[in-house]
Design a protein around this motif. Structure first.
Motif, PDB file in Angstrom:
ATOM      1  N   ASN A   1      -6.183  -5.120   4.286  1.00 21.17           N
ATOM      2  CA  ASN A   1      -5.682  -5.563   3.057  1.00 21.17           C
ATOM      3  C   ASN A   1      -4.811  -4.444   2.740  1.00 21.17           C
ATOM      4  OD1 ASN A   1      -6.590  -8.306   3.198  1.00 21.17           O
ATOM      5  ND2 ASN A   1      -7.877  -7.870   1.481  1.00 21.17           N
ATOM      6  N   GLY A   2      -5.447  -3.115   2.922  1.00 22.76           N
ATOM      7  CA  GLY A   2      -4.734  -1.750   2.520  1.00 22.76           C
ATOM      8  C   GLY A   2      -3.263  -1.565   3.737  1.00 22.76           C
TER       9      GLY A   2
ATOM     10  N   ASP B   1      -0.738  -4.396   2.554  1.00 23.37           N
ATOM     11  CA  ASP B   1      -0.060  -3.600   1.652  1.00 23.37           C
ATOM     12  C   ASP B   1       1.236  -2.711   1.905  1.00 23.37           C
ATOM     13  OD1 ASP B   1       0.393  -3.512  -1.402  1.00 23.37           O
ATOM     14  OD2 ASP B   1      -0.687  -1.619  -1.297  1.00 23.37           O
TER      15      ASP B   1
ATOM     16  N   GLU C   1       3.854  -4.738   3.971  1.00 24.03           N
ATOM     17  CA  GLU C   1       4.698  -5.548   2.771  1.00 24.03           C
ATOM     18  C   GLU C   1       5.700  -4.768   2.199  1.00 24.03           C
ATOM     19  OE1 GLU C   1       1.763  -7.700   0.672  1.00 24.03           O
ATOM     20  OE2 GLU C   1       1.938  -9.227   2.295  1.00 24.03           O
ATOM     21  N   ARG C   2       5.170  -3.660   1.499  1.00 25.51           N
ATOM     22  CA  ARG C   2       6.258  -2.864   0.675  1.00 25.51           C
ATOM     23  C   ARG C   2       7.033  -2.004   1.514  1.00 25.51           C
ATOM     24  NH1 ARG C   2       1.177   0.486  -1.961  1.00 25.51           N
ATOM     25  NH2 ARG C   2       2.812   1.876  -2.767  1.00 25.51           N
TER      26      ARG C   2
ATOM     27  N   THR D   1       1.353 -11.101   9.071  1.00 22.47           N
ATOM     28  CA  THR D   1       2.763 -10.602   8.751  1.00 22.47           C
ATOM     29  C   THR D   1       3.687 -11.670   8.813  1.00 22.47           C
ATOM     30  OG1 THR D   1       3.338  -9.662  10.865  1.00 22.47           O
ATOM     31  CG2 THR D   1       2.523  -8.142   9.140  1.00 22.47           C
TER      32      THR D   1
ATOM     33  N   THR E   1      -1.268   4.568  -1.196  1.00 24.84           N
ATOM     34  CA  THR E   1      -1.922   3.279  -1.144  1.00 24.84           C
ATOM     35  C   THR E   1      -2.445   2.758  -2.381  1.00 24.84           C
ATOM     36  OG1 THR E   1      -2.946   4.091   0.929  1.00 24.84           O
ATOM     37  CG2 THR E   1      -4.144   2.490  -0.356  1.00 24.84           C
ATOM     38  N   ASN E   2      -2.201   1.423  -2.764  1.00 27.33           N
ATOM     39  CA  ASN E   2      -2.784   0.797  -3.725  1.00 27.33           C
ATOM     40  C   ASN E   2      -4.136   1.254  -4.109  1.00 27.33           C
ATOM     41  OD1 ASN E   2      -3.766  -1.098  -5.675  1.00 27.33           O
ATOM     42  ND2 ASN E   2      -2.294  -2.478  -5.280  1.00 27.33           N
TER      43      ASN E   2
ATOM     44  N   TYR F   1      -7.253  -0.196  -2.830  1.00 26.75           N
ATOM     45  CA  TYR F   1      -7.592  -0.061  -1.234  1.00 26.75           C
ATOM     46  C   TYR F   1      -7.793   1.443  -0.875  1.00 26.75           C
ATOM     47  CZ  TYR F   1      -5.230  -4.749  -1.429  1.00 26.75           C
ATOM     48  OH  TYR F   1      -4.941  -6.064  -1.721  1.00 26.75           O
TER      49      TYR F   1
END
Ligand code: PNS
Length: 162
Positions: free
Chosen positions: A15-16, A19, A22-23, A59, A119-120, A123
């Protein structure tokens, strides 16, 4: 048209990673996820084809993202695909030394620049190597990887015990 590369082993995509991809896709016209054919890490879990299939599935909702693979130098792949930049996620200060060194080496080799996205924090502990280890020993990684990846991990190691 600006094209970015998001390179990595993606064994498996987490998921990291997703993310960051996507960004990145918000800031560049085109994003190529560049999967290294033979990860240096000794215990690869998934084949190149499996890693790419999972990336394509997760994706699929991003129109400007495609998945490719490379062996050898990343900067050669970047030249072949006329990529303008490399984008990497930074999880913590511990990532920084090595990432900076690689960014400077790549810049020195062909002039390509590397952009870092933080990174968020949810994550920041995530790494494919840990996901592989936890899944192998029966831990539950379902909150850390996309559902299609979880399905493949269950096929390999069975349902998580915890
Ligand atoms: O997901 P990873 O394993 O952290 O990804 C590392 C990767 C594949 C991006 C990095 O090892 C790489 O770019 N390898 C290609 C070889 C290369 O170009 N080496 C010189 C970089 S300084």
């Amino acid at each position: 048209m600006a094209t970015a590369l998001c390179p990595g082993s993606f064994d498996p995509v987490t998921n990291g990673h997703l993310d960051i991809i996507e960004r990145t896709s918000r800031y560049f016209d085109e994003v190529i996820v560049a999967v290294i054919r033979n990860p240096q890490k000794s215990e690869a879990l998934f084949t190149l084809e499996e890693r790419q299939e999972m990336l394509r599935e997760v994706t699929a909702h991003l129109d400007n993202v495609s998945v490719g693979s490379f062996k050898g130098l990343l900067v050669e792949f970047a030249k072949e695909h006329r990529a303008d930049a490399i984008v990497k996620g930074l999880r913590a200060v511990s990532d920084f030394d090595y990432e900076l060194q690689m960014a400077q080496m790549n810049q020195n080799l062909t002039g390509i620049d590397t952009f870092f996205i933080s990174t968020n924090p949810k994550y920041s502990f995530l790494a494919s190597s840990l996901v592989r280890e936890v899944a192998r020993f029966g831990g539950d990684v379902s909150s850390m990887v996309p559902a299609v990846v979880m399905k493949r991990l269950v096929e390999r190691f069975g349902e998580p015990r915890s």
